[in-house]
Design a protein around this motif. Structure first.
Motif, short mmCIF file in Angstrom:
data_model
loop_
_atom_site.label_atom_id
_atom_site.label_comp_id
_atom_site.label_asym_id
_atom_site.label_seq_id
_atom_site.Cartn_x
_atom_site.Cartn_y
_atom_site.Cartn_z
N SER A 118 -4.42 -32.16 -28.43
CA SER A 118 -3.81 -30.88 -28.81
C SER A 118 -2.78 -30.42 -27.78
O SER A 118 -2.74 -29.26 -27.41
N HIS A 157 -4.00 -40.12 -38.91
CA HIS A 157 -4.47 -38.92 -39.59
C HIS A 157 -5.74 -38.38 -38.94
O HIS A 157 -6.34 -39.04 -38.08
N LEU A 158 -6.16 -37.22 -39.37
CA LEU A 158 -7.43 -36.65 -38.91
C LEU A 158 -8.59 -37.58 -39.25
O LEU A 158 -9.54 -37.72 -38.46
N ASP A 159 -8.52 -38.25 -40.39
CA ASP A 159 -9.55 -39.23 -40.75
C ASP A 159 -9.62 -40.37 -39.73
O ASP A 159 -10.70 -40.89 -39.43
N TYR A 161 -8.83 -40.10 -36.55
CA TYR A 161 -9.46 -39.53 -35.35
C TYR A 161 -10.98 -39.65 -35.47
O TYR A 161 -11.67 -40.08 -34.53
N GLN A 184 -10.63 -28.43 -29.71
CA GLN A 184 -10.23 -28.97 -31.02
C GLN A 184 -11.16 -30.06 -31.56
O GLN A 184 -11.45 -30.07 -32.76
N PRO A 188 -13.73 -32.59 -35.74
CA PRO A 188 -13.85 -34.01 -36.13
C PRO A 188 -15.09 -34.69 -35.57
O PRO A 188 -15.62 -35.62 -36.20
N TYR A 311 -1.68 -36.17 -38.20
CA TYR A 311 -2.90 -35.62 -37.62
C TYR A 311 -2.80 -34.10 -37.47
O TYR A 311 -3.72 -33.36 -37.83
N TYR A 312 -1.66 -33.64 -36.93
CA TYR A 312 -1.48 -32.20 -36.71
C TYR A 312 -1.51 -31.44 -38.03
O TYR A 312 -2.21 -30.42 -38.15
N ASP A 314 -2.78 -32.40 -40.92
CA ASP A 314 -4.14 -32.48 -41.49
C ASP A 314 -5.04 -31.43 -40.87
O ASP A 314 -5.85 -30.79 -41.57
N THR A 315 -4.94 -31.26 -39.55
CA THR A 315 -5.79 -30.29 -38.85
C THR A 315 -5.47 -28.87 -39.29
O THR A 315 -6.38 -28.06 -39.53
N THR A 318 -6.88 -28.62 -42.99
CA THR A 318 -8.33 -28.77 -43.13
C THR A 318 -9.11 -27.70 -42.39
O THR A 318 -10.07 -27.11 -42.92
#
Length: 430
Positions: A118, A157-159, A161, A184, A188, A311-312, A314-315, A318
């Motif tokens: 982050s 992606h967040l997935d 991570y 953060q 996850p 990723y950012y 998605d966060t 979500t």
């Protein structure tokens, strides 16, 4: 275009920053004739400050060469047992010739620290790691600056991570692992362990969640409000840029580190202005200890990394807009995230009284979600007087928070057994 303009400005400023740094030494070195003029200290201090304001800050080192275990200084070496495109798993291996201390270290708990992706590098948790090493075997996630990852490595992606966290847990051994997530990654990490539990896998012995947005609806901060009040398309349009051609990750879509840093400073501009002025005065007065403390803080604070855009975004969606975890609607690769499936893992949540990043109750919300964990294995700790950074770094971390974490992990060095109902034991620091 903004990223390219920033890089152009940085390249133009670089020689001036170096010139200011060299000139500052010219007016402060005892062997230099310029150092003996009536205004030499002020000129040197001003040039040094100019150098630090204009210079480029590289990723710092952890720099942990040794720690004290039972009054004995032991050596520490960084190892990389797993290296993936967007993250390295670091292990801080301890060495000693003292057989008694060596035997004790072998029996100490194993901890995986999941650092935030982050803005800042994982070295922001240097104090966390140093303190943990006194009583634990320590691993940490070391996230890679996205601008250094070639485009052919694909998106992150967040997935992904979550998948990385699961891979690291499995590598260490879930049956022997205690997981600590800071800020953060609490979201996850909770998802990763939930999915492992749902699939019948062994889960870590304990999970400690510190200052994270499990439920960002509770006591929203300025950070939460920005994410919740702006549309998803606003973030896509205003904070996502392509990496310039002078980096390995050229053309990768990212949330640039320099934009994140601007946001960090904008949250408390007066505090930073005052800090830099105090640094100037410390240099003039010759207060080397205070000046060095300032340098160490800003060497870390000003060193930022680019986050992968996927990723950012998605966060944002979500965690801060759909609240998918607490609403029970979050799916990871087609599988629903069900924290209530976790049973054999003890839970500790920690919040700072003065946290202006993750508000009161946001982290504690994990207890309501983890209803499968017996109430006698759930704990909450409020660090009175601590801000966001104070719960994992500095005096309050070392003297108040760390003893709670250490004792909690030690208590659950043996696997727990399951089910139950809901009540959370709560403590406050003195």
């Amino acid at each position: 275009m903004l990223y390219q303009l920033y890089e152009t400005q940085r390249a133009l400023m670089s020689p001036f920053a170096e010139f200011a740094g060299a000139s500052a030494k010219l007016y402060s070195h005892p062997l230099s004739p310029f150092a003996h003029g009536p205004m030499a200290h002020r000129v040197s201090a001003g040039l040094d400050l100019m150098h630090r304001l204009a210079k480029d800050y590289e990723k710092p080192e952890f720099g942990i060469r040794g720690v004290e275990v039972d009054g004995i200084e032991v050596a520490v070496q960084e190892l990389v047992p797993v290296e993936l495109p967007f993250c390295r798993l670091l292990r801080f291996k301890r060495y000693t010739d003292d057989l008694a201390v060596l035997a004790k270290m072998k029996d100490q708990p194993t901890v995986l620290v999941v650092a935030p992706l982050s803005g800042h590098h994982s070295t922001l948790l240097r104090d966390t790691v140093r303190q943990l090493l006194k009583d634990h075997k320590v691993f940490i996630t070391d996230w890679t600056d996205a601008r250094m990852v070639p485009l052919d490595q694909g998106a992150f992606h967040l997935d992904d991570y979550i998948a990385y966290v699961q891979q690291f847990i499995r590598h260490i051994g879930a049956a022997e692992c205690h997981v600590i997530s800071v800020c953060q990654p609490t979201v996850p990490v909770l998802a990763a362990i939930s999915l492992m539990a749902s699939n019948g896998e062994t889960t870590p012995r304990s999970m400690t969640m510190m200052g994270g947005p499990i439920d960002a609806r509770k006591s929203p901060t300025a950070v939460n409000n920005l994410a919740m009040n702006r549309s998803f398309s606003w973030f896509e349009t205003n904070v996502i840029y392509r990496v310039p051609t002078n980096f390995p990750g050229a053309q990768r879509a990212v949330y640039p580190g320099f934009l994140q840093h601007t946001g960090f400073v904008a949250m408390n501009p007066d505090r930073h202005l005052s800090s830099h002025y105090d640094y100037f005065l410390d240099l003039v007065r010759g207060d080397d200890d205070s000046a060095e403390s300032h340098r160490q803080f800003y060497d870390e604070y000003n060193a930022v990394l680019d986050m992968p855009a996927e990723y950012y975004l998605d966060t944002i969606k979500t965690v801060f807009q759909d609240f998918a975890l607490v609403n029970g609607t979050w799916e990871v690769k087609g599988q629903l995230v069900r924290p209530q499936d976790i049973q054999g893992t003890a839970l500790l949540t920690i919040e700072g009284e003065l946290d202006d990043i993750s508000g009161a109750g946001q982290t504690r919300a994990a207890h309501e979600l983890c209803s499968g964990i017996a109430p006698e294995h759930q704990y909450h700790y409020d660090a009175i007087g601590a801000g966001h950074y104070g719960i994992f770094s500095g005096r309050r971390w070392r003297e108040k928070v760390y003893p709670e974490v250490r004792d909690f992990i030690l208590k659950y060095e043996h696997p727990v057994t399951a089910p139950a109902r809901k009540t959370t034991r709560s403590k406050k620091s003195a």
